[in-house]
Design an enzyme around this catalytic site. Sequence first.
Site: not given
Length: 258
Positions: A11, A101, A173
């Site tokens: 990313n 995200h 994450e």
Amino acid sequence: MTERKPLISGNWKMHHNHFQAIQMVQSLSYQLNNDDYSYCDVSVHPPFTDLRSIQTVLESDNIPISLGAQHCHEQEKGAFTGEVSTGMLEKLNVKLVIVGHSERREIFNETDSQVNAKIKAIFKHGMTPILCVGETIDERDAGDAETKIKNQLIEGLQGIGKDRVGKMVIAYEPIWAIGTGATATPADAQEMCAHVRNCILEISGKSPSESIRIQYGGSVKPVNIADLMMQNDIDGALVGGAALEAESFARLVQYRLQ
Ligand code: 13P
């Protein structure tokens, strides 16, 4: 047990203009070989302005790296200045789209219901979502990490059929590990990725929970990726900083050689 092919994804966030991106992908493909690609899938997620250039490089040289996007809008088209639809991404042969995200959730206030709508839009155009989930340090310290992630999964996956869920990628994450150098220990990352798989079992059933790929993300580097990838429930990595340079990214993909 279902075999899950590892997926290593870069990313790039808001880094690399299209000239730099072309150079990076050419150099990366020069360093990777067929063995690497047979062992694991690789995707790059450049900024929107680079997508067409990278598509051309990958297709003209038959490079088996999947093209990915970092974001999309949930509507087909309309008056949404600055946004990009999933139909537009599909036309560029984008295969994977990152959704939810933590930077999008925190900086751009994306909600779980928007994340859910984006996942549906991504599937509608035949692409695969990489759904990001993760807790802040305060949530972790308060013992709320597992609940936060479960809720993100329940809300993000609402109304998504189990066959589709089974084909998805979830990126765990932890927000405290992103860009900080404070990687989760392999044991902590495994515990949370096992939790993600267990949530998928509850939400969608056994088969999707066995086939879904779960990536860990947050300060993954060439020096720590091998230990993370040895964990049972970690099927790949979503990498920011260490995926920007070709040599470092190639070493991540070649983690098995360490
Ligand atoms: P870093 O690898 O730079 O910590 O970033 C992780 C990330 O946010 C990938 O999506």
